[in-house]
Design an enzyme around this catalytic site. Sequence first.
Site, PDB file in Angstrom:
ATOM      1  CB  THR A 200     -36.742 -55.444 -16.822  1.00 52.03           C
ATOM      2  OG1 THR A 200     -36.110 -54.397 -16.106  1.00 52.03           O
ATOM      3  CG2 THR A 200     -37.561 -54.874 -17.966  1.00 52.03           C
ATOM      4  NE  ARG A 228     -31.571 -46.026 -13.872  1.00 52.60           N
ATOM      5  CZ  ARG A 228     -31.984 -47.178 -14.360  1.00 52.60           C
ATOM      6  NH1 ARG A 228     -33.225 -47.563 -14.155  1.00 52.60           N
ATOM      7  NH2 ARG A 228     -31.188 -47.956 -15.048  1.00 52.60           N
ATOM      8  N   GLY A 230     -34.572 -45.668 -16.726  1.00 51.03           N
ATOM      9  CA  GLY A 230     -33.742 -46.622 -17.470  1.00 51.03           C
ATOM     10  C   GLY A 230     -34.169 -46.747 -18.924  1.00 51.03           C
ATOM     11  CG  ASP A 231     -33.259 -50.461 -20.796  1.00 44.46           C
ATOM     12  OD1 ASP A 231     -33.337 -50.469 -19.549  1.00 44.46           O
ATOM     13  OD2 ASP A 231     -33.296 -51.506 -21.474  1.00 44.46           O
ATOM     14  CB  THR A 251     -34.262 -57.582 -19.131  1.00 40.37           C
ATOM     15  OG1 THR A 251     -33.962 -57.534 -17.727  1.00 40.37           O
ATOM     16  CG2 THR A 251     -33.713 -58.878 -19.709  1.00 40.37           C
ATOM     17  N   GLY A 252     -31.851 -55.361 -18.513  1.00 41.33           N
ATOM     18  CA  GLY A 252     -30.439 -55.232 -18.163  1.00 41.33           C
ATOM     19  C   GLY A 252     -30.142 -53.870 -17.587  1.00 41.33           C
ATOM     20  N   GLY A 254     -29.841 -50.490 -17.654  1.00 40.30           N
ATOM     21  CA  GLY A 254     -30.484 -49.586 -18.595  1.00 40.30           C
ATOM     22  C   GLY A 254     -29.585 -48.535 -19.211  1.00 40.30           C
TER      23      GLY A 254
HETATM   24  N1  GLY Z   1     -33.527 -52.297 -17.645  1.00 33.88           N
HETATM   25  C1  GLY Z   1     -34.233 -51.646 -16.648  1.00 33.88           C
HETATM   26  C2  GLY Z   1     -33.580 -50.462 -16.112  1.00 33.88           C
HETATM   27  O1  GLY Z   1     -32.375 -50.303 -16.231  1.00 33.88           O
HETATM   28  O2  GLY Z   1     -34.260 -49.654 -15.531  1.00 33.88           O
END
Ligand code: GLY
Length: 363
Positions: A200, A228, A230-231, A251-252, A254
């Site tokens: 990310t 799906r 993410g964050d 970043t990680g 999510g």
């Molecule tokens: N941090 C990006 C995701 O999990 O989609």
Amino acid sequence: MRGFSVPIVRALAALCVAFAVPAAAQEAEPRWSIAIHGGAGTIARENMTPEQDAAYRAALQAALDASAKVLREGGSAMDAVAAAIMPMEDDPLFNAGRGAVLTWDGDIELDASIMDGSTRDAGAVAGVTGIRHPIVLARRVMTDSPHVMLAGDGAEAFAAEQGLERMLPEWFETERRRDSLERMKAEKLSAIDVDVKFGTVGAVALDSHGNMAAGTSTGGMTGKRWGRIGDAPIIGAGTYADNRACAVSATGWGEYFIRVGVAQEICTRLRLGMTVSQLLEAAEDGVGLISNSASLVSAASTFEEAQQTADDVMGEVKELGGDGGVILVTPEGHALFSFNTSGMYRGRATSDGVNEVAIYADE
Ligand code: GLY
């Protein structure tokens, strides 16, 4: 102050300040800062060739230079964030835009968000395909729609109305990401096994007008299914900006960042002006937070306090089983990183002359 009206007292006070402040301080350079990331994860020197190492550093430096130029010339934090993210969306090294990971069905679905700390306006898109710069689309959601978040077909219809650039699927897809998906299916691996790192991208900025912004863009995780998300496109989880506190991009993994509400949690703690240890001390001393209500608005934080706060929140991510990292800037101009992985592609630049990119945890 009997005998003087309030405006006269204020005018006198302003005059006193003007004469008391040395000329050099009055002419001080406007302060700005920027931090960027291109993902965190299992990134180790022994797994990188010198060429790969150099390519990542060059890409990070190019993104940093583009955004620092905006800030140096007096541009806005929002423009600086977009200027940093757009080249990383175009660069197949990162998991955003071109070079993003593939879904279970072999498609590329992109998420992005951006937030203006001066107004707390925000825009986000989730699960969009074919959009060259999802960060630009997220910003248009903020500026040209009455909404904060658009998803899928609707977001793409909005992008078409806005005349945003589209690219064909083959422009986004890379052999490396196709191999990861095939390996994941053949060896029954998890996304964490094949992704190794979360690529990310994101940026946070403080401009010379005192405004902050944050933005994040991603392809998510390899083999994601069922729509799906993410964050990264979730305001408060992957992205948050508030002039009173900080600007954060994450970043990680999510799912964990959503559960902790990482980006807003860091900003809220900084706005309250207390690290966890200070809160505990205050509780032990019987100091009521309510009696100290001024601190509920905003409080200046030192570099160490901001670092501790980011580390505390990342510690919560770790406790739940997640990993990754964050970048943040504060109103005081601090630009910093916190991550619980062996590396994070990152960079920062400030008006004080800081200009650096790094990859591994020990640098
Ligand atoms: N941090 C990006 C995701 O999990 O989609």
